[in-house]
Design an enzyme around this catalytic site. Structure first.
Site, PDB file in Angstrom:
ATOM      1  N   CYS A   1       0.812  -1.225   0.000  1.00  0.00           N
ATOM      2  CA  CYS A   1       0.000   0.000   0.000  1.00  0.00           C
ATOM      3  C   CYS A   1       0.841   1.269   0.000  1.00  0.00           C
ATOM      4  O   CYS A   1       0.641   2.171  -0.824  1.00  0.00           O
ATOM      5  CB  CYS A   1      -0.979  -0.011   1.183  1.00  0.00           C
ATOM      6  SG  CYS A   1      -0.227   0.115   2.816  1.00  0.00           S
TER       7      CYS A   1
ATOM      8  N   HIS B   1      -2.650   1.386   6.761  1.00  0.00           N
ATOM      9  CA  HIS B   1      -3.003   1.243   5.343  1.00  0.00           C
ATOM     10  C   HIS B   1      -3.175   2.632   4.740  1.00  0.00           C
ATOM     11  O   HIS B   1      -3.594   3.575   5.423  1.00  0.00           O
ATOM     12  CB  HIS B   1      -4.294   0.437   5.181  1.00  0.00           C
ATOM     13  CG  HIS B   1      -4.577   0.063   3.756  1.00  0.00           C
ATOM     14  ND1 HIS B   1      -3.890  -0.935   3.101  1.00  0.00           N
ATOM     15  CD2 HIS B   1      -5.462   0.554   2.850  1.00  0.00           C
ATOM     16  CE1 HIS B   1      -4.349  -1.045   1.864  1.00  0.00           C
ATOM     17  NE2 HIS B   1      -5.293  -0.147   1.680  1.00  0.00           N
TER      18      HIS B   1
ATOM     19  N   HIS C   1      -5.697   1.796  -4.398  1.00  0.00           N
ATOM     20  CA  HIS C   1      -4.798   1.267  -3.374  1.00  0.00           C
ATOM     21  C   HIS C   1      -4.379  -0.153  -3.722  1.00  0.00           C
ATOM     22  O   HIS C   1      -4.972  -0.810  -4.581  1.00  0.00           O
ATOM     23  CB  HIS C   1      -5.474   1.303  -1.990  1.00  0.00           C
ATOM     24  CG  HIS C   1      -6.608   0.350  -1.832  1.00  0.00           C
ATOM     25  ND1 HIS C   1      -6.760  -0.489  -0.752  1.00  0.00           N
ATOM     26  CD2 HIS C   1      -7.688   0.076  -2.635  1.00  0.00           C
ATOM     27  CE1 HIS C   1      -7.852  -1.208  -0.879  1.00  0.00           C
ATOM     28  NE2 HIS C   1      -8.440  -0.889  -2.007  1.00  0.00           N
TER      29      HIS C   1
END
Length: 348
Positions: A264, A312, A324
């Site tokens: 990520c 994240h 993402h």
């Protein structure tokens, strides 16, 4: 990670898929842990099904947290390597300077010897540790101005050399500790991912396919949503958005920072790197890499940080969508910005 699946469960087909996935995951979990106690998946309660289904998601979430710790430790270790190399280079240059100065004083001592004897102060300065003697003020009084200047210079050079040596030893110890930290986090990631893979591999083929559909890793998410009217916050944000959208469909790989695969924070770092902007390596550090803005004012190019621990990150691309890199087995994709709890929105 469970929220990644929930965003794609539309209508009866998705509900049925999740039911199949839950039952199959329950079977897989039973096969790994207590096969005799749960021999009949159909007899398990809905709560048991949900617990089994969320187990894989939870493992992926834990693996992602460990991945960001690995990324941070790896970035610190790389920085330390550079610092150690620079210190070693400066230490070598300092040693060369000391050697040259000792050489000049050696020539002075030889001249004094030929003239009838070597000054004891010079003899001490040519020894390995002359500092104790030189602390006495009377030592320099016995020399001429030029000699005293040479000796003072040598003393300063030797002190600098010792300081650099001590600093290098300290940095080398930090580097070794960093290497161990990287290895520990790497082992943690690999363990969690291996456990998740064992659960998934224990599923029959049709159940694995159903899980892939429920997890939105089947490719349908790669179609670009309607982003008309979305205006990036700046020219560099526009370049980063273009880069991150071009990465859609590339695989997730923990520790990956492009261009072939990403995790990520590796994705957002790479995308902004293409725009000429240097971002930190981890999602937690990226949270502080710009100005915080409310979600209601988010613009394309803003970084959306998820979960309370910031483990994240995705890039907002407009119209309620982020791009993402979700987790292993999935690909870089579009998802609704509210796919999981938002910690903050940062504008680099």
């Amino acid at each position: 990670m469970a929220s990644h699946r929930r965003t794609s469960q539309q209508g009866r087909t998705a509900v049925a898929g999740v039911t199949v996935v839950s039952a199959a995951l329950a079977t897989a979990a039973a096969a790994l842990s207590a096969p005799q106690a749960f021999a009949d998946p159909a007899a398990r309660s809905a709560a048991d099904h949900d617990a089994a289904a969320s187990r894989v998601d939870h493992l992926y979430e834990q693996a992602e947290r460990a991945t960001e710790k690995f990324n941070g430790a790896d970035a610190r270790t790389k920085k330390l390597r550079g610092q150690v190399a620079a210190l070693q280079d400066r230490t070598a240059r300092a040693q060369e300077r000391v050697n040259r100065m000792r050489g000049r004083l050696g020539a002075l001592a030889a001249a004094q010897y030929r003239a009838g004897g070597m000054d004891p102060t010079v003899r001490l300065m040519l020894s390995e540790r002359p500092d104790t003697y030189l602390e006495k003020a009377s030592a320099l009084d016995r020399l001429g101005a030029g000699q005293a200047r040479e000796l003072r210079g040598l003393r300063a050079a030797q002190r600098s050399l010792e300081q650099r040596r001590r600093e290098t030893v300290r940095k080398l110890a930090e580097l070794e500790a960093g290497r161990k930290e990287v290895a520990r986090h790497k082992k943690d990631v690999q363990h969690k991912l291996a456990t998740a893979r064992r659960l998934l591999n224990a599923l029959p083929g049709d159940a694995r396919e159903a899980y892939a559909r429920a997890s939105r890793s089947d490719g349908r998410h790669e179609a670009a949503p309607d982003l008309r009217g979305a205006v990036p916050a700046s020219g560099r944000a526009a370049a980063a958005v273009a880069a991150v959208r071009a990465a859609v469909g590339r695989p997730y790989a923990w520790g990956g920072s492009g261009p072939a695969s990403f995790d990520c924070s590796g994705l957002t770092q790479w995308a902004y790197g293409r725009a000429g902007v240097s971002l930190p390596r981890t999602s937690q550090a990226q949270r502080g890499a710009g100005r915080q803005v409310p979600l209601s004012q988010a613009q394309p190019g803003d970084l959306v940080i998820y979960r309370s621990d910031g483990s994240h990150v995705g890039m907002y691309v407009g119209n309620g969508q982020v791009v993402h890199a979700p987790y292993p087995g999935a690909r870089v994709r579009y998802d609704p910005v509210g796919m999981m709890p938002i910690s903050s929105v940062t504008r680099p």
